[in-house]
Motif scaffolding. Sequence first.
Motif, PDB file in Angstrom:
ATOM      1  N   LEU A  37      10.870  -4.259   8.968  1.00  0.00           N
ATOM      2  CA  LEU A  37      11.885  -3.197   9.061  1.00  0.00           C
ATOM      3  C   LEU A  37      13.282  -3.783   9.134  1.00  0.00           C
ATOM      4  O   LEU A  37      14.264  -3.118   8.798  1.00  0.00           O
ATOM      5  CB  LEU A  37      11.621  -2.316  10.288  1.00  0.00           C
ATOM      6  N   ASN A  38      13.360  -5.043   9.546  1.00  0.00           N
ATOM      7  CA  ASN A  38      14.656  -5.714   9.653  1.00  0.00           C
ATOM      8  C   ASN A  38      14.956  -6.609   8.457  1.00  0.00           C
ATOM      9  O   ASN A  38      15.920  -7.374   8.476  1.00  0.00           O
ATOM     10  CB  ASN A  38      14.699  -6.557  10.939  1.00  0.00           C
ATOM     11  N   GLN A  39      14.111  -6.524   7.429  1.00  0.00           N
ATOM     12  CA  GLN A  39      14.305  -7.329   6.223  1.00  0.00           C
ATOM     13  C   GLN A  39      14.737  -6.428   5.062  1.00  0.00           C
ATOM     14  O   GLN A  39      14.563  -5.212   5.094  1.00  0.00           O
ATOM     15  CB  GLN A  39      13.008  -8.049   5.849  1.00  0.00           C
ATOM     16  N   ASP A  40      15.296  -7.044   4.036  1.00  0.00           N
ATOM     17  CA  ASP A  40      15.629  -6.301   2.821  1.00  0.00           C
ATOM     18  C   ASP A  40      14.371  -6.114   1.976  1.00  0.00           C
ATOM     19  O   ASP A  40      13.391  -6.847   2.116  1.00  0.00           O
ATOM     20  CB  ASP A  40      16.683  -7.059   2.012  1.00  0.00           C
ATOM     21  N   GLY A  41      14.407  -5.145   1.070  1.00  0.00           N
ATOM     22  CA  GLY A  41      13.303  -4.940   0.144  1.00  0.00           C
ATOM     23  C   GLY A  41      12.160  -4.134   0.738  1.00  0.00           C
ATOM     24  O   GLY A  41      12.320  -3.424   1.736  1.00  0.00           O
ATOM     25  N   HIS A  42      10.999  -4.262   0.092  1.00  0.00           N
ATOM     26  CA  HIS A  42       9.825  -3.475   0.474  1.00  0.00           C
ATOM     27  C   HIS A  42       8.690  -4.417   0.865  1.00  0.00           C
ATOM     28  O   HIS A  42       8.572  -5.520   0.327  1.00  0.00           O
ATOM     29  CB  HIS A  42       9.375  -2.597  -0.698  1.00  0.00           C
ATOM     30  N   SER A  43       7.832  -3.970   1.778  1.00  0.00           N
ATOM     31  CA  SER A  43       6.678  -4.771   2.171  1.00  0.00           C
ATOM     32  C   SER A  43       5.472  -3.859   2.385  1.00  0.00           C
ATOM     33  O   SER A  43       5.616  -2.659   2.633  1.00  0.00           O
ATOM     34  CB  SER A  43       6.974  -5.561   3.448  1.00  0.00           C
ATOM     35  N   VAL A  44       4.272  -4.457   2.307  1.00  0.00           N
ATOM     36  CA  VAL A  44       3.034  -3.666   2.335  1.00  0.00           C
ATOM     37  C   VAL A  44       1.994  -4.354   3.214  1.00  0.00           C
ATOM     38  O   VAL A  44       1.777  -5.561   3.102  1.00  0.00           O
ATOM     39  CB  VAL A  44       2.438  -3.493   0.918  1.00  0.00           C
ATOM     40  N   PHE A  45       1.351  -3.558   4.074  1.00  0.00           N
ATOM     41  CA  PHE A  45       0.206  -4.046   4.857  1.00  0.00           C
ATOM     42  C   PHE A  45      -1.007  -3.216   4.450  1.00  0.00           C
ATOM     43  O   PHE A  45      -0.960  -1.991   4.476  1.00  0.00           O
ATOM     44  CB  PHE A  45       0.462  -3.880   6.363  1.00  0.00           C
ATOM     45  N   VAL A  46      -2.110  -3.896   4.090  1.00  0.00           N
ATOM     46  CA  VAL A  46      -3.332  -3.219   3.661  1.00  0.00           C
ATOM     47  C   VAL A  46      -4.426  -3.413   4.705  1.00  0.00           C
ATOM     48  O   VAL A  46      -4.742  -4.543   5.082  1.00  0.00           O
ATOM     49  CB  VAL A  46      -3.820  -3.747   2.301  1.00  0.00           C
ATOM     50  N   LEU A  47      -4.991  -2.302   5.168  1.00  0.00           N
ATOM     51  CA  LEU A  47      -6.143  -2.316   6.077  1.00  0.00           C
ATOM     52  C   LEU A  47      -7.340  -1.778   5.297  1.00  0.00           C
ATOM     53  O   LEU A  47      -7.396  -0.596   4.967  1.00  0.00           O
ATOM     54  CB  LEU A  47      -5.873  -1.459   7.310  1.00  0.00           C
ATOM     55  N   MET A  48      -8.279  -2.654   4.986  1.00  0.00           N
ATOM     56  CA  MET A  48      -9.433  -2.273   4.175  1.00  0.00           C
ATOM     57  C   MET A  48     -10.691  -2.252   5.032  1.00  0.00           C
ATOM     58  O   MET A  48     -10.793  -2.974   6.021  1.00  0.00           O
ATOM     59  CB  MET A  48      -9.593  -3.254   3.007  1.00  0.00           C
ATOM     60  N   GLY A  49     -11.646  -1.419   4.662  1.00  0.00           N
ATOM     61  CA  GLY A  49     -12.924  -1.382   5.370  1.00  0.00           C
ATOM     62  C   GLY A  49     -13.767  -0.223   4.893  1.00  0.00           C
ATOM     63  O   GLY A  49     -13.261   0.756   4.355  1.00  0.00           O
ATOM     64  N   ASP A  50     -15.091  -0.338   5.093  1.00  0.00           N
ATOM     65  CA  ASP A  50     -16.006   0.737   4.716  1.00  0.00           C
ATOM     66  C   ASP A  50     -15.825   1.935   5.634  1.00  0.00           C
ATOM     67  O   ASP A  50     -15.187   1.851   6.688  1.00  0.00           O
ATOM     68  CB  ASP A  50     -17.455   0.245   4.803  1.00  0.00           C
ATOM     69  N   ALA A  51     -16.407   3.061   5.241  1.00  0.00           N
ATOM     70  CA  ALA A  51     -16.380   4.261   6.068  1.00  0.00           C
ATOM     71  C   ALA A  51     -16.991   3.961   7.427  1.00  0.00           C
ATOM     72  O   ALA A  51     -18.028   3.298   7.520  1.00  0.00           O
ATOM     73  CB  ALA A  51     -17.159   5.380   5.375  1.00  0.00           C
ATOM     74  N   GLY A  52     -16.328   4.433   8.499  1.00  0.00           N
ATOM     75  CA  GLY A  52     -16.867   4.274   9.837  1.00  0.00           C
ATOM     76  C   GLY A  52     -16.505   2.982  10.533  1.00  0.00           C
ATOM     77  O   GLY A  52     -17.041   2.677  11.598  1.00  0.00           O
ATOM     78  N   THR A  53     -15.574   2.196   9.969  1.00  0.00           N
ATOM     79  CA  THR A  53     -15.204   0.920  10.589  1.00  0.00           C
ATOM     80  C   THR A  53     -13.968   1.033  11.482  1.00  0.00           C
ATOM     81  O   THR A  53     -13.486   0.027  11.999  1.00  0.00           O
ATOM     82  CB  THR A  53     -14.962  -0.165   9.514  1.00  0.00           C
ATOM     83  N   GLY A  54     -13.450   2.261  11.660  1.00  0.00           N
ATOM     84  CA  GLY A  54     -12.354   2.462  12.612  1.00  0.00           C
ATOM     85  C   GLY A  54     -10.959   2.357  12.018  1.00  0.00           C
ATOM     86  O   GLY A  54      -9.977   2.245  12.757  1.00  0.00           O
ATOM     87  N   LYS A  55     -10.848   2.437  10.698  1.00  0.00           N
ATOM     88  CA  LYS A  55      -9.538   2.296  10.046  1.00  0.00           C
ATOM     89  C   LYS A  55      -8.572   3.385  10.507  1.00  0.00           C
ATOM     90  O   LYS A  55      -7.419   3.108  10.867  1.00  0.00           O
ATOM     91  CB  LYS A  55      -9.687   2.363   8.516  1.00  0.00           C
ATOM     92  N   SER A  56      -9.035   4.631  10.461  1.00  0.00           N
ATOM     93  CA  SER A  56      -8.155   5.755  10.796  1.00  0.00           C
ATOM     94  C   SER A  56      -7.764   5.746  12.274  1.00  0.00           C
ATOM     95  O   SER A  56      -6.659   6.157  12.632  1.00  0.00           O
ATOM     96  CB  SER A  56      -8.822   7.085  10.437  1.00  0.00           C
ATOM     97  N   LEU A  57      -8.666   5.280  13.134  1.00  0.00           N
ATOM     98  CA  LEU A  57      -8.366   5.186  14.559  1.00  0.00           C
ATOM     99  C   LEU A  57      -7.197   4.236  14.795  1.00  0.00           C
ATOM    100  O   LEU A  57      -6.245   4.556  15.509  1.00  0.00           O
ATOM    101  CB  LEU A  57      -9.605   4.707  15.324  1.00  0.00           C
ATOM    102  N   ILE A  58      -7.264   3.061  14.179  1.00  0.00           N
ATOM    103  CA  ILE A  58      -6.184   2.081  14.314  1.00  0.00           C
ATOM    104  C   ILE A  58      -4.896   2.637  13.723  1.00  0.00           C
ATOM    105  O   ILE A  58      -3.814   2.532  14.320  1.00  0.00           O
ATOM    106  CB  ILE A  58      -6.566   0.758  13.611  1.00  0.00           C
TER     107      ILE A  58
END
Length: 394
Positions: A37-58
């Motif tokens: 957020l303090n840098q210029d440009g754009h950045s991306v973080f990817v959280l991958m996982g199968d259904a039921g691995t807690g992705k949405s909770l995090i």
Amino acid sequence: MQSLESHTLNAFSKNIQLTTHQKQVLERMTVFTKHHLNQDGHSVFVLMGDAGTGKSLILNQLFTELAQEVDEAYFLVNHPELLKVYRELAGETPHMLKKYYQRPTSFINKLHKQQKHVNLTVIDEAHLLLSKADHYNNYYGDNQLKDIIQLSKVTIVVFDPHQVLRTKSFWTKDRLLKLIEKYPHDFVHLKEQFRMQAGPKLMDWLDHFIDGDIIGPVPTDVGDYDFRIYSDAQKMFQQIIQKNDHYGLSRMTSTSGYPSTLDGGKHLVNEGNFHLPWDQYNFTSTPWAEQPQTINEVGSIYTVQGFDLNYIGIIIGPPFYLTADNRLGVDSSKVTDVEIFKHRQDLSGQDYEQSKEILLRNSLNVLLRRGIRGMYLHAHDPKLESYLEKMIQE
């Protein structure tokens, strides 16, 4: 009968304790976000996982914390039923507003019109983002994720390639990584299953089944899980009714493959002496599975993706069959859901045909990952049905 409490709401509650690994992932995502957020440009973080691995909770816990600190932060989800849950959750959470939660198309079109950018977007179910123009949905770009990244300083993406369901949102892990490679990015893959109470041997059997490997005997050690094969879909439905009366949130579901024949004004799923209508369009703010009358409907990938059910009955429809060498085969010509396959210029010939098989296997996989306490299966193809019965007896 127990009340139909929202398992989805409970699953996203801040009262749920994250595992040590999940806490580490949450911290890693938070540090990444605050740094970029303090840098210029754009950045991306990817959280991958199968259904039921807690992705949405995090993801929900991350956004609930960051939305208090970051101006212009938005949560995007392209699943209308799931969006209702998130907005309901926002209404119950101090300092959170329902307007923070939006559909991607509305978000993109609004920011383009206003010529604005935002600091942070988090995207749940990013595998549902459009990867081509879709005039029906008022999207005129060529890739929603690319648009969102360029409109945001930091983009957090939750992604599962095994839940891609339509050609107009066709994604693979390689396509995703190629899109984000030019931006500063980080990547975490969750693997531990939290939704289903099934043991690891049954989960492994389901993986092989859906991938088209030779179908072996169902393991006898399935964990604290009720797994059954039903030769009669109507008897399976009666069992689902009993489970719903006792535990709540138990529903019948089906894959595509049942023609839209009208009976009394409703499109029915007909399987032997089983006859129930498909899920109706949900105009309310209450998710489909939490409405009492939907016990008499058949859910689809569009109403149960992203949700927990206590018990699920699954009709494996006409597109799936048993091959000569005892594998789960796929016949895309028997699909009745016209929204699944839309032609696109970057998919042709063998690639297009292969994408059809991937999408159909994914659609069944989505259903196979919904049941917390138990799952009942019935196959339309007689050979597949009898072979599954034989495998569970062995």
